[in-house]
Design a protein around this motif. Structure first.
Motif, PDB file in Angstrom:
ATOM      1  N   ILE A 270      36.479  47.232  44.361  1.00 51.92           N
ATOM      2  CA  ILE A 270      35.323  48.074  44.668  1.00 51.92           C
ATOM      3  C   ILE A 270      34.453  48.254  43.437  1.00 51.92           C
ATOM      4  CG2 ILE A 270      34.599  50.395  45.366  1.00 51.92           C
ATOM      5  CD1 ILE A 270      37.170  50.551  47.048  1.00 51.92           C
ATOM      6  N   ARG A 271      35.087  48.442  42.294  1.00 50.34           N
ATOM      7  CA  ARG A 271      34.342  48.799  41.077  1.00 50.34           C
ATOM      8  C   ARG A 271      33.596  47.620  40.478  1.00 50.34           C
ATOM      9  NH1 ARG A 271      35.456  49.084  35.626  1.00 50.34           N
ATOM     10  NH2 ARG A 271      37.567  48.318  35.973  1.00 50.34           N
ATOM     11  N   THR A 272      34.257  46.480  40.295  1.00 51.47           N
ATOM     12  CA  THR A 272      33.640  45.359  39.588  1.00 51.47           C
ATOM     13  C   THR A 272      33.105  44.270  40.500  1.00 51.47           C
ATOM     14  OG1 THR A 272      35.698  44.090  39.378  1.00 51.47           O
ATOM     15  CG2 THR A 272      35.245  45.754  37.688  1.00 51.47           C
ATOM     16  N   LYS A 273      33.484  44.293  41.779  1.00 47.04           N
ATOM     17  CA  LYS A 273      33.124  43.235  42.731  1.00 47.04           C
ATOM     18  C   LYS A 273      33.683  41.877  42.314  1.00 47.04           C
ATOM     19  CE  LYS A 273      30.650  46.141  45.089  1.00 47.04           C
ATOM     20  NZ  LYS A 273      31.165  46.681  46.363  1.00 47.04           N
ATOM     21  N   GLY A 274      34.725  41.883  41.480  1.00 46.86           N
ATOM     22  CA  GLY A 274      35.343  40.641  41.033  1.00 46.86           C
ATOM     23  C   GLY A 274      36.724  40.468  41.629  1.00 46.86           C
ATOM     24  N   ARG A 275      37.327  39.303  41.404  1.00 42.84           N
ATOM     25  CA  ARG A 275      38.647  38.992  41.951  1.00 42.84           C
ATOM     26  C   ARG A 275      39.757  39.760  41.237  1.00 42.84           C
ATOM     27  NH1 ARG A 275      39.107  33.394  44.425  1.00 42.84           N
ATOM     28  NH2 ARG A 275      41.218  33.336  43.569  1.00 42.84           N
ATOM     29  N   ASN A 276      39.631  39.945  39.928  1.00 48.34           N
ATOM     30  CA  ASN A 276      40.697  40.578  39.161  1.00 48.34           C
ATOM     31  C   ASN A 276      41.007  41.970  39.687  1.00 48.34           C
ATOM     32  OD1 ASN A 276      40.831  38.344  37.599  1.00 48.34           O
ATOM     33  ND2 ASN A 276      40.158  39.287  35.700  1.00 48.34           N
ATOM     34  N   GLY A 277      42.254  42.192  40.028  1.00 47.74           N
ATOM     35  CA  GLY A 277      42.658  43.484  40.568  1.00 47.74           C
ATOM     36  C   GLY A 277      42.701  43.528  42.078  1.00 47.74           C
ATOM     37  N   SER A 278      42.339  42.436  42.733  1.00 52.12           N
ATOM     38  CA  SER A 278      42.375  42.379  44.201  1.00 52.12           C
ATOM     39  C   SER A 278      43.687  41.771  44.666  1.00 52.12           C
ATOM     40  CB  SER A 278      41.202  41.554  44.727  1.00 52.12           C
ATOM     41  OG  SER A 278      41.368  40.190  44.371  1.00 52.12           O
ATOM     42  N   LEU A 279      43.950  41.845  45.973  1.00 48.22           N
ATOM     43  CA  LEU A 279      45.141  41.209  46.533  1.00 48.22           C
ATOM     44  C   LEU A 279      45.061  39.694  46.355  1.00 48.22           C
ATOM     45  CD1 LEU A 279      47.795  41.553  48.137  1.00 48.22           C
ATOM     46  CD2 LEU A 279      46.442  41.247  50.233  1.00 48.22           C
ATOM     47  N   LEU A 280      43.872  39.129  46.503  1.00 48.85           N
ATOM     48  CA  LEU A 280      43.698  37.690  46.302  1.00 48.85           C
ATOM     49  C   LEU A 280      44.097  37.290  44.885  1.00 48.85           C
ATOM     50  CD1 LEU A 280      42.637  34.907  47.174  1.00 48.85           C
ATOM     51  CD2 LEU A 280      40.340  35.671  46.559  1.00 48.85           C
ATOM     52  N   TRP A 281      43.671  38.067  43.922  1.00 49.63           N
ATOM     53  CA  TRP A 281      44.017  37.802  42.518  1.00 49.63           C
ATOM     54  C   TRP A 281      45.533  37.820  42.324  1.00 49.63           C
ATOM     55  CZ3 TRP A 281      46.282  41.896  39.663  1.00 49.63           C
ATOM     56  CH2 TRP A 281      46.515  41.624  38.315  1.00 49.63           C
ATOM     57  N   LEU A 282      46.190  38.783  42.944  1.00 49.77           N
ATOM     58  CA  LEU A 282      47.635  38.909  42.789  1.00 49.77           C
ATOM     59  C   LEU A 282      48.373  37.710  43.387  1.00 49.77           C
ATOM     60  CD1 LEU A 282      50.229  40.676  42.219  1.00 49.77           C
ATOM     61  CD2 LEU A 282      50.018  41.387  44.610  1.00 49.77           C
ATOM     62  N   LEU A 283      47.992  37.312  44.588  1.00 50.81           N
ATOM     63  CA  LEU A 283      48.752  36.294  45.313  1.00 50.81           C
ATOM     64  C   LEU A 283      48.392  34.870  44.930  1.00 50.81           C
ATOM     65  CD1 LEU A 283      48.768  37.775  48.944  1.00 50.81           C
ATOM     66  CD2 LEU A 283      50.478  38.053  47.143  1.00 50.81           C
ATOM     67  N   ASP A 284      47.310  34.693  44.178  1.00 46.42           N
ATOM     68  CA  ASP A 284      46.829  33.339  43.907  1.00 46.42           C
ATOM     69  C   ASP A 284      47.634  32.652  42.805  1.00 46.42           C
ATOM     70  OD1 ASP A 284      45.505  30.999  43.813  1.00 46.42           O
ATOM     71  OD2 ASP A 284      43.553  31.809  43.236  1.00 46.42           O
ATOM     72  N   LYS A 285      48.683  31.978  43.221  1.00 47.05           N
ATOM     73  CA  LYS A 285      49.453  31.103  42.344  1.00 47.05           C
ATOM     74  C   LYS A 285      49.250  29.649  42.776  1.00 47.05           C
ATOM     75  CE  LYS A 285      51.381  34.436  39.963  1.00 47.05           C
ATOM     76  NZ  LYS A 285      51.123  34.593  38.508  1.00 47.05           N
ATOM     77  N   THR A 286      48.144  29.419  43.489  1.00 48.98           N
ATOM     78  CA  THR A 286      47.840  28.058  43.916  1.00 48.98           C
ATOM     79  C   THR A 286      47.434  27.231  42.704  1.00 48.98           C
ATOM     80  OG1 THR A 286      45.524  28.617  44.351  1.00 48.98           O
ATOM     81  CG2 THR A 286      47.072  28.822  46.187  1.00 48.98           C
ATOM     82  N   VAL A 287      47.628  25.914  42.811  1.00 52.87           N
ATOM     83  CA  VAL A 287      47.284  25.030  41.692  1.00 52.87           C
ATOM     84  C   VAL A 287      46.203  24.024  42.066  1.00 52.87           C
ATOM     85  CG1 VAL A 287      49.470  25.248  40.488  1.00 52.87           C
ATOM     86  CG2 VAL A 287      49.249  23.533  42.277  1.00 52.87           C
ATOM     87  N   THR A 288      45.726  24.069  43.305  1.00 53.15           N
ATOM     88  CA  THR A 288      44.612  23.211  43.708  1.00 53.15           C
ATOM     89  C   THR A 288      43.460  24.081  44.194  1.00 53.15           C
ATOM     90  OG1 THR A 288      45.220  23.012  46.059  1.00 53.15           O
ATOM     91  CG2 THR A 288      46.248  21.458  44.510  1.00 53.15           C
ATOM     92  N   ALA A 289      42.245  23.543  44.055  1.00 52.41           N
ATOM     93  CA  ALA A 289      41.067  24.266  44.544  1.00 52.41           C
ATOM     94  C   ALA A 289      41.144  24.449  46.056  1.00 52.41           C
ATOM     95  CB  ALA A 289      39.800  23.506  44.165  1.00 52.41           C
ATOM     96  N   MET A 290      41.646  23.433  46.754  1.00 50.84           N
ATOM     97  CA  MET A 290      41.759  23.501  48.218  1.00 50.84           C
ATOM     98  C   MET A 290      42.702  24.625  48.628  1.00 50.84           C
ATOM     99  SD  MET A 290      42.267  19.423  48.835  1.00 50.84           S
ATOM    100  CE  MET A 290      43.629  19.383  47.672  1.00 50.84           C
ATOM    101  N   GLY A 291      43.832  24.737  47.914  1.00 52.36           N
ATOM    102  CA  GLY A 291      44.788  25.797  48.209  1.00 52.36           C
ATOM    103  C   GLY A 291      44.201  27.164  47.959  1.00 52.36           C
ATOM    104  N   GLY A 292      43.411  27.302  46.897  1.00 49.66           N
ATOM    105  CA  GLY A 292      42.777  28.589  46.598  1.00 49.66           C
ATOM    106  C   GLY A 292      41.840  29.029  47.699  1.00 49.66           C
TER     107      GLY A 292
END
Length: 878
Positions: A270-292
């Motif tokens: 809500i505060r920064t409108k960025g990925r850091n601190g979101s659920l997506l940021w937490l779960l993203d251990k993907t290694v390909t752009a397609m997976g992300g």
């Protein structure tokens, strides 16, 4: 009307067809803009505005950018929502009679960007299409031109449902039918700042029908057809990578409205409108752009099909159990480039040698990935591996045809390997041997003339030459050397032998470049035949990537596999997945959640900052994680499958819509109450605080009763209205829980632990003390609170506050009149002890006195009273 030169007339004719775009008009090595385009572009791009003679009475505003660096300027305009029409010269200026022919070869818009800084590798760049069928139904379609994927659905609800879908897609551009209601257009532009474009043609020609063959309804075809026709018209190429439209039903996924996604911070904070601190940021251990990209899509659309969810959980479990295979797959996936977007580049015609080398390396990884995945003890993984076609003939072609270090440019040669084409090898042999001959000639000339400094060189203007310093000119034999160029200290010559070899070498090098480009185009055309296969590979690889990502984060954070029930929630030691990641895991206080058919609604009380909102959010995030196929942060977890999640947490005005915080709160609450079913989850935080105490309490109770009696879904309702805890005796499915806090030596300690039962008291003043408000204010708030708790209608007067200003003024109090009492409901904090005494106030004190008299304390919460007192005290201290 001014008479312009033929070139400016040509510009105006083309510009008339692209009125809503900047026209980049090619003149030599520049893209030029004129008239209003030039004025706006000079401001937006911060480039110099000049002018030129256009044949009229006044000079024409003009600005331009170099064509070789135009992409940077184009990206800047696109980022601001503009469109750019690229107008190129379509004939050789040397052969042109009159004005050189020009035409727009591409319209670049925010939704049709194919590369550059605006394309995030783990984000889709969607362009949307909306159709209003005037019968209560709307068509909604999406396409990502960079990947070719397309989706379409039919919405039979309200316009608000369309906005929900649009918000989920985060589309950069929306294609509309020209007659769409202006109110709808305003909603789209004001809420999402999206670029609007228009397309009348929605007919799918025979060549395009395969894109809509899976669509059974005409309305879906019309909506997707409008989108495709716009793309073809603006991009002016075949777009062979476009995939057949997939029909989807929003009802097949958990519904998450705009507010809930924002409140739960699923893909951005809500505060920064960025990925850091979101659920997506937490779960993203993907290694390909397609997976992300797929991970983001899954998070935004949790599943309702328990069987599919369970399959995902089993794969995650397998990945956790078979650690070594998982790590090997992770390493192998790191060598797989973005196959979807590489396929898009091939079809679009902007692929280069390096792109195809990335494609080759990706394909070479596939056989090893397939074999490793087959080692997993999981039937679904085996089927996934067997469905991957490694495209071995294509990989072999790219290996045989392209050099490993291919250049970015496809028109400068040095791309094709030796041995790939016999004619190319002959040209190269002539070029290489010719250069060897020249090196030998230089040695021979040095020996025959005795000039050790003699050298043979080359430049693009004069070709090959023999250079001799002027001091050595007398050593040259007469008649054999032909002067070619004179320098300050030397002369350059040509000989018949050198001229013959020069012709052979230069012709060979020119033919090499042309033939290499021709061969590269042939390879590209062959790659095009594999586009559909590459897109299918991308789907399988990205799914593997997301599932291994779930396993990686689940093992790292010690998540557990959830179980599903019909109506029961039983979470043991549950945590907020993101909060525990951000803070020290050892400091996080885990909590249980237990709800069943006798505990449908939990009324949560407790002080501010104690963790009520976190407790509510963590339940919703746990449910979402479970339904996307991930393990969850708990020791044990049993959950129902929720069809919808509604949250009303936090306070924010809707400035665009002209709505106050309280109105936003009521509208979001209304949305939840009107849409929720028995299988939904509702989280409501501090409902009613935006109005007076009694109004707010009445609304909160009515909402609780409505959910309890009319909806019957799982609900967490937090409140500071302790009076509402009495509802537990009246509503048999409501249970009180509270967040524990204790006082130690006058200080409050938050335990962040949720227990059954109602909170024994509020700790608002203690929170104010933690916020380091002035001690005098805190003491006074305590006095006021005690009097309220004792049921007094009037408060004791505030002790006179001495300030330097009041001491300097030495204000006096006259006792010649008595003070008129105020109405009983209005409290006066400056009343004298002797009511017969009338004070004479300074202008500042009079303002403060009036402000205090206007306050209705009975309609204020303790926190409101504390804030008001603090503001008044600040005025006194000035």
């Amino acid at each position: 009307m001014a008479k312009y030169t033929p070139m400016i007339q040509q510009y105006l004719q083309i510009k008339a067809q692209y009125e809503d775009a900047f026209l980049f008009f090619r003149l030599g090595d520049f893209y030029e803009m004129f008239f209003e385009d030039a004025k706006r572009a000079s401001q937006e791009l911060e480039i110099t505005l000049t002018s030129r003679d256009g044949g009229g009475q006044e000079r024409i505003p003009m600005c331009g950018v170099p064509y070789h660096s135009a992409e940077n300027y184009i990206q800047q305009l696109l980022a601001k929502g503009y469109k750019i029409a690229i107008c190129e010269q379509t004939e050789d200026p040397k052969q042109a009679k009159g004005v050189v022919k020009r035409e727009v070869v591409q319209l670049i818009t925010p939704g049709t960007v194919m590369n550059g800084s605006l394309i995030e590798e783990k984000e889709n760049n969607y362009i949307a299409s909306i159709s209003d069928f005037k019968d209560g139904s709307f068509g909604f379609a999406l396409c990502d031109l960079t990947t070719g994927e397309g989706r379409v659905t039919l919405l039979t609800g309200e316009w608000q449902d369309v906005l929900q879908e649009f918000a989920a897609a985060q589309a950069k551009e929306c294609i509309l039918e020209p007659g769409l209601d202006d109110t709808y257009k305003k909603d789209l532009t004001e809420r999402f700042q999206v670029t609007l474009s228009y397309e009348e043609n929605s007919t799918m020609t025979d060549g395009l029908k395969p894109l809509v063959e899976k669509l059974e309804q005409e309305k879906l075809t019309i909506t997707f057809g409008r989108l495709i026709n716009y793309l073809l018209r603006t991009q002016q190429r075949s777009l062979e990578h476009l995939q057949a439209a997939e029909y989807y039903q929003p009802e097949a996924f958990m519904k998450l409205d705009i507010h809930s996604k924002r409140n739960l911070e699923l893909v951005e904070t809500i505060r920064t409108k960025g990925r850091n601190g979101s659920l997506l940021w937490l779960l993203d251990k993907t290694v390909t752009a397609m997976g992300g990209r797929l991970l983001k899509h899954w998070i935004e659309r949790p599943l309702l099909d328990c069987e599919v969810i369970t399959v995902r959980h089993h794969v995650v479990e397998t990945f956790i159990e078979q650690f070594f295979e998982r790590e090997e797959i992770r390493e192998l996936l790191k060598g797989v480039y973005d196959l979807e977007r590489l396929a898009g580049k091939v079809a679009f015609g902007n692929v280069n040698g390096r792109d195809l080398i990335q494609l080759k390396k990706s394909l070479q990884q596939l056989p090893i990935i397939i074999e490793t995945v087959k080692k997993l003890n999981n039937p679904y993984c085996t089927r996934l591996a067997e469905a991957i076609d490694p495209c071995e003939p294509l990989a072999a072609l790219l290996e045989r045809g392209l050099k490993e270090e291919a250049p970015l440019s496809v028109k400068e040669g040095n791309m094709i390997r030796d041995g790939f084409n016999e004619q190319l090898d002959q040209y190269r042999d002539a070029s290489r041997n010719g250069k060897t001959w020249i090196a030998q000639l230089e040695l021979q000339e040095k020996q025959s003339t005795g000039i050790k400094s003699l050298k043979i060189g080359y430049n693009k203007v004069f070709g090959y030459y023999i250079e001799v310093t002027k001091a050595n000119l007398h050593l040259l034999p007469e008649g054999r050397y032909e002067r070619k160029q004179t320098l300050t200290n030397a002369e350059r010559y040509i000989t018949p032998e050198l001229k013959e070899k020069e012709t052979l070498i230069l012709e060979a090098e020119e033919k090499i470049v042309d033939l290499e480009y021709e061969l590269f185009m042939q390879i590209r055309e062959e790659v095009k035949t594999y586009i559909q296969s590459l897109q299918e590979i991308a789907k399988k690889v990205s799914e593997l990537d997301v599932l291994q990502s779930f396993a990686t984060i689940s093992e790292e954070q010690q998540y557990v596999k959830p179980q599903f029930s019909k109506r029961e929630i039983q979470i043991i030691s549950g945590r907020h997945a993101v909060v525990e990641k951000v803070m020290d895991r050892q400091l996080y206080v885990a909590n249980d959640v237990y709800m069943n058919e006798e505990r449908e609604l939990l009324l949560i009380t407790g002080p501010n900052m104690s963790g009520k909102s976190t407790y509510m959010r963590q339940l919703a995030l746990t449910a979402i994680m479970a339904q996307i196929g991930c393990f969850v942060p708990a020791e044990e977890a049993v959950l129902p499958v929720f069809d919808q999640v509604f949250t009303r947490i936090g306070a924010a005005d809707d400035l665009v819509g002209g709505q106050s915080t309280f109105m936003v709160e009521m509208l979001e609450t209304k949305h939840a109450l009107s849409k929720a079913t028995q299988n939904s989850l509702i989280l409501l935080d501090e409902i009613g605080r935006g109005t007076s105490t009694y109004d707010g309490m009445a609304l909160a109770q009515a909402i609780i009763e409505y959910i309890h009696e009319k909806i019957g879904c799982k609900t967490l309702f937090s409140t500071h209205y302790h009076e509402l805890t009495a509802l537990e005796k009246e509503l048999n499915q409501l249970k009180n829980v509270h967040v524990k806090a204790v006082e130690e030596n006058g200080q409050v300690v938050f335990l962040h632990k949720v227990h059954d039962g109602a909170a024994d008291k509020s700790y608002g003043i203690h929170v104010a003390k933690l916020a380091d408000l002035p001690d005098q204010l805190i003491d006074r708030a305590q006095e006021i609170l005690i009097q309220f708790e004792n049921g007094k209608q009037e408060l004791s007067p505030v002790p006179h506050i001495q300030t330097e200003e009041s001491n300097r003024k030495e204000d006096t109090i006259e006792k010649d009149a008595s003070q008129t009492a105020e109405e009983p409901a209005q409290l006066s904090l400056f009343e004298a002890e002797d009511k017969s005494v009338k004070k004479k106030y300074s202008s500042q004190e009079e303002q403060l006195r009036k402000a205090l008299l206007d306050i209705n304390l009975l309609d204020m919460t303790p926190l409101d009273a504390m804030n008001t007192l603090y503001e008044l005290q600040k005025k006194v201290k000035k």
